[in-house]
Design a protein around this motif. Structure first.
Motif, PDB file in Angstrom:
ATOM      1  N   TYR A  65     -78.836  74.831 -17.958  1.00 36.58           N
ATOM      2  CA  TYR A  65     -78.657  74.231 -16.739  1.00 36.58           C
ATOM      3  C   TYR A  65     -78.276  72.821 -16.668  1.00 36.58           C
ATOM      4  O   TYR A  65     -78.766  72.212 -17.691  1.00 36.58           O
ATOM      5  N   LYS A  66     -77.435  72.386 -15.590  1.00 34.29           N
ATOM      6  CA  LYS A  66     -77.368  70.900 -15.468  1.00 34.29           C
ATOM      7  C   LYS A  66     -77.434  70.487 -14.164  1.00 34.29           C
ATOM      8  O   LYS A  66     -77.390  71.469 -13.247  1.00 34.29           O
ATOM      9  N   PRO A  67     -77.633  69.230 -13.676  1.00 39.53           N
ATOM     10  CA  PRO A  67     -77.576  68.706 -12.300  1.00 39.53           C
ATOM     11  C   PRO A  67     -76.214  69.142 -11.524  1.00 39.53           C
ATOM     12  O   PRO A  67     -75.283  68.968 -12.141  1.00 39.53           O
ATOM     13  N   SER A  68     -76.424  69.309 -10.318  1.00 41.97           N
ATOM     14  CA  SER A  68     -75.172  69.359  -9.461  1.00 41.97           C
ATOM     15  C   SER A  68     -74.563  68.081  -9.504  1.00 41.97           C
ATOM     16  O   SER A  68     -75.592  67.299  -9.017  1.00 41.97           O
ATOM     17  N   SER A  69     -73.308  68.226  -8.678  1.00 43.07           N
ATOM     18  CA  SER A  69     -72.699  66.796  -8.321  1.00 43.07           C
ATOM     19  C   SER A  69     -73.350  66.583  -6.837  1.00 43.07           C
ATOM     20  O   SER A  69     -73.238  65.517  -6.163  1.00 43.07           O
ATOM     21  N   VAL A  70     -73.755  67.473  -6.298  1.00 38.58           N
ATOM     22  CA  VAL A  70     -74.333  67.442  -4.966  1.00 38.58           C
ATOM     23  C   VAL A  70     -75.742  66.703  -4.619  1.00 38.58           C
ATOM     24  O   VAL A  70     -76.071  65.751  -3.806  1.00 38.58           O
ATOM     25  N   ASP A  71     -76.447  67.137  -5.649  1.00 35.61           N
ATOM     26  CA  ASP A  71     -77.838  66.592  -5.674  1.00 35.61           C
ATOM     27  C   ASP A  71     -78.485  66.798  -6.974  1.00 35.61           C
ATOM     28  O   ASP A  71     -78.449  67.889  -7.579  1.00 35.61           O
ATOM     29  N   ASP A  72     -78.913  65.598  -7.703  1.00 36.94           N
ATOM     30  CA  ASP A  72     -79.087  65.563  -9.198  1.00 36.94           C
ATOM     31  C   ASP A  72     -80.465  66.305  -9.339  1.00 36.94           C
ATOM     32  O   ASP A  72     -80.669  66.744 -10.591  1.00 36.94           O
ATOM     33  N   ASP A  73     -81.348  66.894  -8.355  1.00 32.69           N
ATOM     34  CA  ASP A  73     -82.385  67.483  -8.655  1.00 32.69           C
ATOM     35  C   ASP A  73     -82.012  69.092  -8.518  1.00 32.69           C
ATOM     36  O   ASP A  73     -82.918  69.916  -8.935  1.00 32.69           O
ATOM     37  N   PHE A  74     -81.026  69.519  -8.077  1.00 34.75           N
ATOM     38  CA  PHE A  74     -80.521  70.843  -7.820  1.00 34.75           C
ATOM     39  C   PHE A  74     -79.795  71.187  -9.057  1.00 34.75           C
ATOM     40  O   PHE A  74     -78.777  70.909  -9.527  1.00 34.75           O
ATOM     41  N   PRO A  75     -80.318  72.291  -9.780  1.00 35.11           N
ATOM     42  CA  PRO A  75     -79.610  72.576 -11.039  1.00 35.11           C
ATOM     43  C   PRO A  75     -78.636  73.869 -10.776  1.00 35.11           C
ATOM     44  O   PRO A  75     -78.566  74.498  -9.765  1.00 35.11           O
ATOM     45  N   ILE A  76     -77.616  73.683 -11.397  1.00 39.02           N
ATOM     46  CA  ILE A  76     -76.332  74.557 -11.595  1.00 39.02           C
ATOM     47  C   ILE A  76     -76.386  75.003 -13.144  1.00 39.02           C
ATOM     48  O   ILE A  76     -76.705  74.356 -13.903  1.00 39.02           O
ATOM     49  N   PRO A  77     -75.738  76.308 -13.165  1.00 41.18           N
ATOM     50  CA  PRO A  77     -75.550  76.692 -14.754  1.00 41.18           C
ATOM     51  C   PRO A  77     -74.660  75.611 -15.523  1.00 41.18           C
ATOM     52  O   PRO A  77     -73.627  75.002 -14.807  1.00 41.18           O
ATOM     53  N   GLU A  78     -75.063  75.688 -16.855  1.00 41.85           N
ATOM     54  CA  GLU A  78     -74.046  74.515 -17.642  1.00 41.85           C
ATOM     55  C   GLU A  78     -72.687  75.050 -17.635  1.00 41.85           C
ATOM     56  O   GLU A  78     -72.008  73.820 -17.987  1.00 41.85           O
ATOM     57  N   SER A  79     -72.316  76.281 -17.522  1.00 43.16           N
ATOM     58  CA  SER A  79     -70.930  76.470 -17.700  1.00 43.16           C
ATOM     59  C   SER A  79     -70.072  76.447 -16.470  1.00 43.16           C
ATOM     60  O   SER A  79     -68.897  76.583 -16.249  1.00 43.16           O
ATOM     61  N   ALA A  80     -70.837  75.749 -15.376  1.00 42.93           N
ATOM     62  CA  ALA A  80     -70.177  75.482 -14.049  1.00 42.93           C
ATOM     63  C   ALA A  80     -69.015  74.412 -14.189  1.00 42.93           C
ATOM     64  O   ALA A  80     -69.359  73.386 -14.525  1.00 42.93           O
ATOM     65  N   ALA A  81     -68.053  74.810 -13.671  1.00 40.28           N
ATOM     66  CA  ALA A  81     -66.798  73.749 -13.825  1.00 40.28           C
ATOM     67  C   ALA A  81     -66.510  73.630 -12.318  1.00 40.28           C
ATOM     68  O   ALA A  81     -66.434  74.650 -11.482  1.00 40.28           O
ATOM     69  N   LEU A  82     -66.629  72.048 -12.133  1.00 38.99           N
ATOM     70  CA  LEU A  82     -66.247  71.813 -10.653  1.00 38.99           C
ATOM     71  C   LEU A  82     -64.742  72.073 -10.258  1.00 38.99           C
ATOM     72  O   LEU A  82     -63.740  71.763 -11.059  1.00 38.99           O
ATOM     73  N   MET A  83     -64.653  72.590  -9.130  1.00 31.32           N
ATOM     74  CA  MET A  83     -63.223  73.138  -8.648  1.00 31.32           C
ATOM     75  C   MET A  83     -62.812  72.244  -7.621  1.00 31.32           C
ATOM     76  O   MET A  83     -62.021  71.777  -7.640  1.00 31.32           O
ATOM     77  N   LYS A  84     -63.804  71.955  -6.777  1.00 29.74           N
ATOM     78  CA  LYS A  84     -63.457  70.930  -5.771  1.00 29.74           C
ATOM     79  C   LYS A  84     -64.718  70.351  -4.982  1.00 29.74           C
ATOM     80  O   LYS A  84     -65.753  70.959  -5.012  1.00 29.74           O
ATOM     81  N   THR A  85     -64.635  69.159  -4.396  1.00 29.75           N
ATOM     82  CA  THR A  85     -65.739  68.514  -3.929  1.00 29.75           C
ATOM     83  C   THR A  85     -65.359  68.614  -2.496  1.00 29.75           C
ATOM     84  O   THR A  85     -64.063  68.728  -2.067  1.00 29.75           O
ATOM     85  N   ILE A  86     -66.314  68.669  -1.585  1.00 25.50           N
ATOM     86  CA  ILE A  86     -66.241  68.859  -0.168  1.00 25.50           C
ATOM     87  C   ILE A  86     -66.938  67.779   0.620  1.00 25.50           C
ATOM     88  O   ILE A  86     -68.205  67.876   0.936  1.00 25.50           O
ATOM     89  N   PRO A  87     -66.356  66.562   0.604  1.00 26.11           N
ATOM     90  CA  PRO A  87     -66.870  65.492   1.164  1.00 26.11           C
ATOM     91  C   PRO A  87     -66.906  65.546   2.720  1.00 26.11           C
ATOM     92  O   PRO A  87     -68.074  64.920   3.255  1.00 26.11           O
ATOM     93  N   GLU A  88     -66.243  65.859   3.228  1.00 26.62           N
ATOM     94  CA  GLU A  88     -66.384  65.914   4.846  1.00 26.62           C
ATOM     95  C   GLU A  88     -66.331  67.324   5.452  1.00 26.62           C
ATOM     96  O   GLU A  88     -65.110  67.796   5.847  1.00 26.62           O
ATOM     97  N   PRO A  89     -67.215  68.259   5.272  1.00 26.55           N
ATOM     98  CA  PRO A  89     -67.105  69.527   5.731  1.00 26.55           C
ATOM     99  C   PRO A  89     -66.730  69.761   7.082  1.00 26.55           C
ATOM    100  O   PRO A  89     -67.358  68.838   7.751  1.00 26.55           O
TER     101      PRO A  89
END
Length: 133
Positions: free
Chosen positions: A31-55
């Motif tokens: 697991y690695k940190p998510s780009s949304v919150d450094d404390d929230f883990p996501i799988p190491e294999s997760a590839a960022l598809m898109k960011t959602i800056p203003e939902p």
């Protein structure tokens, strides 16, 4: 003779049924940190598809969608139990009473993360403080 005929018919049907049953296996690669919150883990294999800056949802601060092959099972119906255990081991508490379909909520201190699990993808949202959900 009937026994053999029954065995010849039933055995292949049984093997076909067992072999064609979808089996969900979580991707296990760390697991690695998510780009949304450094404390929230996501799988190491997760590839960022898109960011959602203003939902569009006023209760969401920001988010990110990741491609994770094999997560969620067929149609996103399988709960990734080991992944959820990793999230909880990182200090997050699952708010099970708030779950809405594919969306699961986790809280750590005063931060709430919404995690949407779909077939082969995860979307992580950081909720605003005092969000109504």
């Amino acid at each position: 003779m009937k026994k053999y005929l029954t065995a010849i018919i039933v055995l292949p049907l049984f093997l076909l049924a067992v072999g064609c049953t979808p089996r969900y296996e979580e991707p296990v690669d760390g697991y690695k940190p998510s780009s949304v919150d450094d404390d929230f883990p996501i799988p190491e294999s997760a590839a960022l598809m898109k960011t959602i800056p203003e939902p569009e949802n006023p209760n969401i601060d920001n988010g990110a969608e990741y491609e994770v092959k094999g997560i969620g099972g067929e149609q996103g119906l399988a709960t990734p139990k080991r992944y959820f255990q990793e999230i909880q081991a990182a200090g997050w508490t699952q708010l099970e009473e708030k779950q809405m379909g594919h969306v699961h909520f986790f809280q750590k201190d005063d931060t709430v993360i919404a995690l949407e699990v779909r077939e082969d993808s995860l979307t992580v949202y950081e909720m605003i403080k005092d969000a109504k959900f």
